[in-house]
Design an enzyme around this catalytic site. Structure first.
Site, PDB file in Angstrom:
ATOM      1  N   GLY A  17       0.783  -1.228   0.000  1.00 15.53           N
ATOM      2  CA  GLY A  17       0.000   0.000   0.000  1.00 15.53           C
ATOM      3  C   GLY A  17       0.812   1.275   0.000  1.00 15.53           C
ATOM      4  CG  HIS A 116       2.690  -1.600 -15.324  1.00 13.59           C
ATOM      5  ND1 HIS A 116       2.389  -2.877 -14.896  1.00 13.59           N
ATOM      6  CD2 HIS A 116       3.769  -1.716 -16.133  1.00 13.59           C
ATOM      7  CE1 HIS A 116       3.255  -3.722 -15.433  1.00 13.59           C
ATOM      8  NE2 HIS A 116       4.096  -3.051 -16.186  1.00 13.59           N
ATOM      9  N   GLY A 150      -7.454  -5.541 -21.230  1.00  9.49           N
ATOM     10  CA  GLY A 150      -6.164  -6.195 -21.442  1.00  9.49           C
ATOM     11  C   GLY A 150      -5.275  -6.104 -20.216  1.00  9.49           C
ATOM     12  CB  ALA A 180       9.381   7.239 -10.292  1.00  8.69           C
TER      13      ALA A 180
HETATM   14  C1  GRF Z   1       3.799  -1.175  -7.357  1.00  7.71           C
HETATM   15  O1  GRF Z   1       5.132  -1.265  -7.787  1.00  7.71           O
HETATM   16  C2  GRF Z   1       2.851  -1.199  -8.512  1.00  7.71           C
HETATM   17  O2  GRF Z   1       3.324  -0.574  -9.643  1.00  7.71           O
HETATM   18  C3  GRF Z   1       2.743  -2.669  -8.714  1.00  7.71           C
HETATM   19  O3  GRF Z   1       2.641  -3.216  -7.445  1.00  7.71           O
HETATM   20  C4  GRF Z   1       3.381  -2.409  -6.560  1.00  7.71           C
HETATM   21  C5  GRF Z   1       2.474  -2.040  -5.420  1.00  7.71           C
HETATM   22  O4  GRF Z   1       3.145  -1.514  -4.336  1.00  7.71           O
HETATM   23  N1  GRF Z   1       1.970  -3.142  -9.758  1.00  7.71           N
HETATM   24  P1  GRF Z   1       2.347  -0.873  -3.138  1.00  7.71           P
HETATM   25  O5  GRF Z   1       1.353  -1.883  -2.613  1.00  7.71           O
HETATM   26  O6  GRF Z   1       1.656   0.360  -3.627  1.00  7.71           O
HETATM   27  O7  GRF Z   1       3.387  -0.552  -2.119  1.00  7.71           O
END
Ligand code: GRF
Length: 201
Positions: A17, A116, A150, A180
């Site tokens: 989170g 992502h 998708g 980032a």
């Molecule tokens: C992040 O790197 C997000 O891009 C990915 O899962 C991770 C989640 O991290 N798909 P968090 O739970 O927000 O710390």
């Protein structure tokens, strides 16, 4: 900041989170014309649920015993129902690890965004930071995009680049991407909320 209206934000997450925490910090600082009204997780032990509880935000668990990479239609329907009942207008996927299907897409058309950890369309799917490192890339980054049916394919909204440096490991690249992400996600959500708040409700 002057807000014409406050957009009701829902969040789905499966993990620790940290992206939700970054978003919530911006919300609480008054940088977003929005309020987080509901946080749901498909993982009962997820850190994101603890963070939501600590922030005093309504939260709940999505129970899906049948699948790991998607929700069964009836569970997704119920999830969409909970979000709609909470009046959610913008749904943020913050580390939500399942595919989104029709019940959610139809409930929130053009209103679901995902963060992502790669420069999409490069490296969709799992462990994209490792994919980028293994491919010998000199840079990678993160993307916020609208969600479609998708896997990490919807229209890109914004990206932030990060370098891949000599001596980097998968985890050092991931950590740099996450820094980032924590800048990009709140910024994009703030932009979207400002636009939505200015439009017809
Ligand atoms: C992040 O790197 C997000 O891009 C990915 O899962 C991770 C989640 O991290 N798909 P968090 O739970 O927000 O710390």
């Amino acid at each position: 900041m002057m807000c014409v209206a406050m957009i009701r934000i829902g969040v789905l997450g499966s993990g620790k989170g940290s992206n939700f925490a970054a978003l919530q910090k911006a919300v609480e600082a008054g940088l977003v014309c929005g309020e987080t009204v509901l946080v749901l997780s498909d993982n009962p032990g997820a850190g994101i649920l603890e963070l939501a509880r600590a922030a005093g935000i309504a939260s709940g668990v999505i129970e899906e015993p049948r699948y790991r990479t998607k929700l069964s239609p009836e569970v997704e329907e119920a999830t969409a129902g909970m979000l709609m009942e909470a009046g959610v207008e913008l749904l943020v996927l913050a580390g939500y690890m399942r595919m989104v299907k029709e019940p959610l897409l139809a409930a929130f058309p053009g209103r679901i965004v995902n963060i992502h950890p790669s420069l999409l369309p490069k490296f969709p799917g799992l462990e994209s930071w490792k994919q980028a490192l293994d491919a010998g890339e000199k840079e990678t980054g993160c993307t916020v995009h609208y969600v479609d049916a998708g896997m990490d394919t919807g229209p890109v909204i914004a990206q932030e680049r990060v370098p891949i440096l000599p001596g980097d490991t998968a985890s050092s690249v991931h950590a740099r991407i996450q820094e980032a992400e924590h800048r990009l996600l709140p910024r994009v959500v703030a932009d979207i909320c400002r636009t939505l708040a200015a439009g017809p409700r």
